[in-house]
Design an enzyme around this catalytic site. Structure first.
Site, PDB file in Angstrom:
ATOM      1  N   THR A  53       3.944   1.575  -0.931  1.00 38.94           N
ATOM      2  CA  THR A  53       4.686   1.618  -2.185  1.00 38.94           C
ATOM      3  C   THR A  53       3.823   2.199  -3.301  1.00 38.94           C
ATOM      4  O   THR A  53       4.269   3.055  -4.079  1.00 38.94           O
ATOM      5  CB  THR A  53       5.170   0.202  -2.560  1.00 38.94           C
ATOM      6  OG1 THR A  53       6.015  -0.284  -1.516  1.00 38.94           O
ATOM      7  CG2 THR A  53       5.934   0.206  -3.866  1.00 38.94           C
ATOM      8  N   ARG A  90       2.220   8.359   6.998  1.00 40.64           N
ATOM      9  CA  ARG A  90       2.586   8.205   8.405  1.00 40.64           C
ATOM     10  C   ARG A  90       4.074   7.940   8.578  1.00 40.64           C
ATOM     11  O   ARG A  90       4.742   7.470   7.664  1.00 40.64           O
ATOM     12  CB  ARG A  90       1.803   7.046   9.036  1.00 40.64           C
ATOM     13  CG  ARG A  90       0.304   7.253   9.078  1.00 40.64           C
ATOM     14  CD  ARG A  90      -0.398   5.997   9.583  1.00 40.64           C
ATOM     15  NE  ARG A  90      -0.170   4.862   8.696  1.00 40.64           N
ATOM     16  CZ  ARG A  90      -0.388   3.593   9.026  1.00 40.64           C
ATOM     17  NH1 ARG A  90      -0.843   3.297  10.222  1.00 40.64           N
ATOM     18  NH2 ARG A  90      -0.156   2.624   8.170  1.00 40.64           N
ATOM     19  N   LYS A 102       0.822  -1.219   0.000  1.00 44.11           N
ATOM     20  CA  LYS A 102       0.000   0.000   0.000  1.00 44.11           C
ATOM     21  C   LYS A 102       0.852   1.264   0.000  1.00 44.11           C
ATOM     22  O   LYS A 102       0.594   2.189  -0.781  1.00 44.11           O
ATOM     23  CB  LYS A 102      -0.950  -0.034   1.205  1.00 44.11           C
ATOM     24  CG  LYS A 102      -1.792   1.219   1.415  1.00 44.11           C
ATOM     25  CD  LYS A 102      -2.964   0.943   2.326  1.00 44.11           C
ATOM     26  CE  LYS A 102      -2.595   0.192   3.579  1.00 44.11           C
ATOM     27  NZ  LYS A 102      -1.688   0.936   4.478  1.00 44.11           N
ATOM     28  N   PHE A 118       3.451  -8.368  -9.367  1.00 46.24           N
ATOM     29  CA  PHE A 118       4.556  -9.259  -9.010  1.00 46.24           C
ATOM     30  C   PHE A 118       4.947 -10.051 -10.252  1.00 46.24           C
ATOM     31  O   PHE A 118       4.115 -10.279 -11.148  1.00 46.24           O
ATOM     32  CB  PHE A 118       4.140 -10.222  -7.893  1.00 46.24           C
ATOM     33  CG  PHE A 118       4.241  -9.642  -6.508  1.00 46.24           C
ATOM     34  CD1 PHE A 118       5.245 -10.045  -5.643  1.00 46.24           C
ATOM     35  CD2 PHE A 118       3.328  -8.694  -6.063  1.00 46.24           C
ATOM     36  CE1 PHE A 118       5.345  -9.515  -4.359  1.00 46.24           C
ATOM     37  CE2 PHE A 118       3.416  -8.159  -4.792  1.00 46.24           C
ATOM     38  CZ  PHE A 118       4.432  -8.576  -3.933  1.00 46.24           C
ATOM     39  N   LYS A 168       8.195  -5.833   9.730  1.00 45.06           N
ATOM     40  CA  LYS A 168       8.328  -5.092   8.476  1.00 45.06           C
ATOM     41  C   LYS A 168       9.776  -4.888   8.040  1.00 45.06           C
ATOM     42  O   LYS A 168      10.106  -5.011   6.874  1.00 45.06           O
ATOM     43  CB  LYS A 168       7.632  -3.730   8.593  1.00 45.06           C
ATOM     44  CG  LYS A 168       6.120  -3.800   8.497  1.00 45.06           C
ATOM     45  CD  LYS A 168       5.535  -2.410   8.382  1.00 45.06           C
ATOM     46  CE  LYS A 168       4.029  -2.467   8.167  1.00 45.06           C
ATOM     47  NZ  LYS A 168       3.450  -1.126   8.011  1.00 45.06           N
ATOM     48  N   PHE A 216      -3.478  -0.479   7.210  1.00 46.11           N
ATOM     49  CA  PHE A 216      -4.064  -1.812   7.048  1.00 46.11           C
ATOM     50  C   PHE A 216      -5.181  -1.808   5.998  1.00 46.11           C
ATOM     51  O   PHE A 216      -5.144  -1.044   5.043  1.00 46.11           O
ATOM     52  CB  PHE A 216      -4.528  -2.370   8.385  1.00 46.11           C
ATOM     53  CG  PHE A 216      -3.397  -2.676   9.333  1.00 46.11           C
ATOM     54  CD1 PHE A 216      -2.337  -3.475   8.939  1.00 46.11           C
ATOM     55  CD2 PHE A 216      -3.388  -2.153  10.623  1.00 46.11           C
ATOM     56  CE1 PHE A 216      -1.286  -3.754   9.808  1.00 46.11           C
ATOM     57  CE2 PHE A 216      -2.337  -2.436  11.495  1.00 46.11           C
ATOM     58  CZ  PHE A 216      -1.288  -3.237  11.079  1.00 46.11           C
ATOM     59  N   TRP A 270       7.055  -0.526  -7.933  1.00 48.01           N
ATOM     60  CA  TRP A 270       8.186  -1.081  -7.191  1.00 48.01           C
ATOM     61  C   TRP A 270       9.377  -1.288  -8.123  1.00 48.01           C
ATOM     62  O   TRP A 270      10.502  -0.907  -7.804  1.00 48.01           O
ATOM     63  CB  TRP A 270       7.785  -2.413  -6.543  1.00 48.01           C
ATOM     64  CG  TRP A 270       8.836  -2.973  -5.629  1.00 48.01           C
ATOM     65  CD1 TRP A 270       8.983  -2.745  -4.298  1.00 48.01           C
ATOM     66  CD2 TRP A 270       9.907  -3.864  -6.001  1.00 48.01           C
ATOM     67  NE1 TRP A 270      10.074  -3.434  -3.801  1.00 48.01           N
ATOM     68  CE2 TRP A 270      10.659  -4.122  -4.824  1.00 48.01           C
ATOM     69  CE3 TRP A 270      10.308  -4.459  -7.196  1.00 48.01           C
ATOM     70  CZ2 TRP A 270      11.779  -4.950  -4.814  1.00 48.01           C
ATOM     71  CZ3 TRP A 270      11.431  -5.291  -7.197  1.00 48.01           C
ATOM     72  CH2 TRP A 270      12.148  -5.527  -6.016  1.00 48.01           C
ATOM     73  N   ALA A 296      -3.657   1.370  12.666  1.00 49.60           N
ATOM     74  CA  ALA A 296      -5.079   1.330  12.317  1.00 49.60           C
ATOM     75  C   ALA A 296      -5.822   0.205  13.019  1.00 49.60           C
ATOM     76  O   ALA A 296      -7.048   0.227  13.075  1.00 49.60           O
ATOM     77  CB  ALA A 296      -5.246   1.195  10.807  1.00 49.60           C
TER      78      ALA A 296
END
Length: 556
Positions: free
Chosen positions: A73, A94, A71, A381, A105, A301, A409, A273
């Site tokens: 990214t 954030r 998200k 992907f 992460k 999230f 990405w 969240a």
């Protein structure tokens, strides 16, 4: 392919003063933290308040899975793509917490060629905001215990103190502690506990306050506990709101950084969240709206948590409503929601895509209830097959939602052009007609039930005995007209993290309610959600190091 940190460290950063020039921000409007980070002055924030707000794009996602969604990214890559197609864009996201950075992460500043920089600083101590919030929170805790020790003039019942200490790490051993042990000089013995810093009400307050005076007012409204007669005790009763605001006087100013492509970004505030309201600061988002034509922001999230809270709690505090909602998903995550094990996600499985699409479709339907147009972004992907993508496009067409692939990405700004153009077109052709999900004047039970049924699709809401007692107290104290901030697992629409996809026929259990008067909402805790997470078996910290020259290693 380079790792995220290798990509970041190979990027030649521009001085932050140069990055923000096209926004009308001058050198004197900045408080510099080195060459590449700065805070915006209150004078500049005040000066742009008269500006007409631009368009607001809210990026959210399906329920997170171990397969990853990306998200942040996509949020960053989308803003870069908007800049690339000639739009004046800005990001408002954030700040990462050291808890998940050191835990699962390993970093939270985007990924690949869609990152905010300097990512090492952002992921670690940044400009010190997290430490200021931690200090303010724990200063209040110390002042409460000192008040008890010095005679307890306010008659605080130490058994009913609800204010906890915090630390910006995942440390399960601190969930329940006892303080004041040893001797009378060490204070009054009582049970206490720690939350993670991002769960602190002070974090929520910082993210919702509009200026220093509003910050001070909100701090004064914090309920820290109750007297022996069950009446609430506020920070204003302790007369320490000024001291707490003093600690936070710099932390409240939004932080400015840049993306790999030089798009300016506010990175400020970081409530989770699943246990808080999951959005960056009102000051950052509001100021970005007044500086740029398009502001791209995100909510934590899945859309059942972050986006719901953004739309029901944060949006009423903004100068503009969202003009579009972008829901991020991956083929891999959809297959996992369709029942495929993580180690089999690389294999083509169109039937699993169809089954897992139910999760995405429900989020789309939910967001449409707010009267805001929705666009689906598929974070690409290399394992995605043409057949799987074709099936997904057909499914999106059946529910009449635009869908675009995003390869930000791997390809950076160029990989988000189709998504950016579709969003701009959607905003131009389908004006939003924003409305909240519920009226604050409904009862506490009615507001919770509405969220549970309309967003989660629960058949029934069960209020445990403790929650019922707390609701009666909330009503008695006149706090029942506040919005609800649900604390729930992020992995499922339900309060059971193992129920993936789009579960139905379940009950949602409310075990506790916590008034957050300073933030301006009531937190409803469901299931086993924790306000102090634990570390995994192999934390990301095991891969982290620092080279002899000070270069960070292992952040990703």
């Amino acid at each position: 392919m380079k790792t995220d940190i290798e990509i970041a460290q190979s990027t030649e950063l521009q001085p932050i003063a140069d990055v923000v020039k096209n926004l009308g921000i001058d050198f004197d409007d900045l408080e510099l933290y080195g060459k590449y980070k700065a805070k915006l002055t209150f004078d500049k924030i005040k000066a742009v308040e008269k500006n007409e707000p631009g368009k607001l794009i809210l990026v959210t996602a399906i329920n997170p899975t171990p397969a990853g969604e990306g998200k942040s990214t996509v949020t960053i890559g989308l803003a870069d793509a908007l800049t690339k197609i000639g739009k004046k864009a800005m990001i408002a996201i954030r700040e990462p917490s050291l808890g998940p950075v050191m835990g699962i992460k390993g970093g939270a500043a985007g990924g690949g060629y869609a990152q905010v920089l300097p990512m090492e600083d952002i992921n670690l101590h940044f400009t010190g905001d997290m430490h200021a919030i931690t200090t303010a929170n724990n200063a209040l805790a110390a002042l409460i215990d000192n008040h008890l020790h010095q005679g307890n003039e306010l008659g605080i019942d130490q058994r009913r103190i609800i204010w906890k200490r915090v630390v910006d790490l995942n440390d399960r051993a601190l969930r329940h502690v006892t303080v004041g042990l040893g001797s009378p000089v060490n204070g009054i013995p009582r049970e206490d506990g720690f939350d993670i810093t991002v769960a602190s009400e002070i974090m929520a307050i910082l993210c919702l306050a509009t200026d220093l005076e509003d910050l001070k007012k909100r701090l004064s409204d914090i309920v820290i506990g109750y007297r022996y007669d069950r009446t609430p005790v506020y920070v204003r009763d302790l007369k320490v709101q000024g001291a707490l605001a003093l600690i936070l006087k710099d932390a409240i100013k939004p932080n400015l950084v840049q993306t790999i492509y030089g798009t300016p970004a506010f990175v400020h505030g970081g409530p989770f969240a699943n246990i808080a309201h999951g959005c960056n600061s009102v000051l950052a988002t509001s100021t970005a709206l007044r500086l740029a034509d398009y502001t791209v922001t995100e909510a934590g999230f899945g859309a059942d948590l972050g986006a719901e809270k953004f739309l029901d709690i944060k949006t009423p505090n903004l100068p503009a409503n969202p003009d579009a909602v972008v829901i991020v998903a991956t083929i891999r995550a959809l297959k996992m929601n369709g029942g495929v094990a993580k180690d089999a996600l690389g294999q083509e499985n169109t039937e699993a895509v169809k089954a897992g699409f139910a999760n995405l479709a429900r989020h789309v339907e939910n967001m449409r209830k707010y009267g805001v147009p929705v666009v689906v972004a598929i974070n690409e992907f290399v394992t995605d097959t043409a057949e799987e993508i074709a099936v997904l496009r057909e499914l999106c067409a059946e529910i009449d939602v635009p869908v675009e692939l995003a390869s930000v990405w791997a390809d950076g700004a160029s990989g988000g052009i189709d998504l950016a153009e579709t969003i701009v077109k959607t905003i131009d052709e389908k004006p939003a007609n924003y409305r909240r999900l519920y009226d604050n004047n409904l009862s506490v039970e009615e507001k919770i039930t509405k969220i549970a049924r309309e967003i989660y699709r629960a058949d029934k809401v069960v209020f445990e005995k403790k929650a019922k007692t707390q609701i009666a107290q909330i009503v008695k104290n006149g706090w029942d007209k506040l919005p609800i901030c649900m604390a729930k697992t992020q992995y499922s629409f339900s309060d059971d993290p193992t129920l993936l996809g789009a579960p139905t026929g379940f009950e949602l259990t409310i075990r506790e309610l916590v008034p957050k008067l300073g933030a301006g909402f009531i937190v409803a805790l469901t299931g086993d959600v924790m306000t102090m997470p634990g570390l995994p078996k192999k934390p990301a910290a095991l891969n982290m190091d620092v080279a002899a020259d000070g270069t960070a290693l292992g952040l990703f």
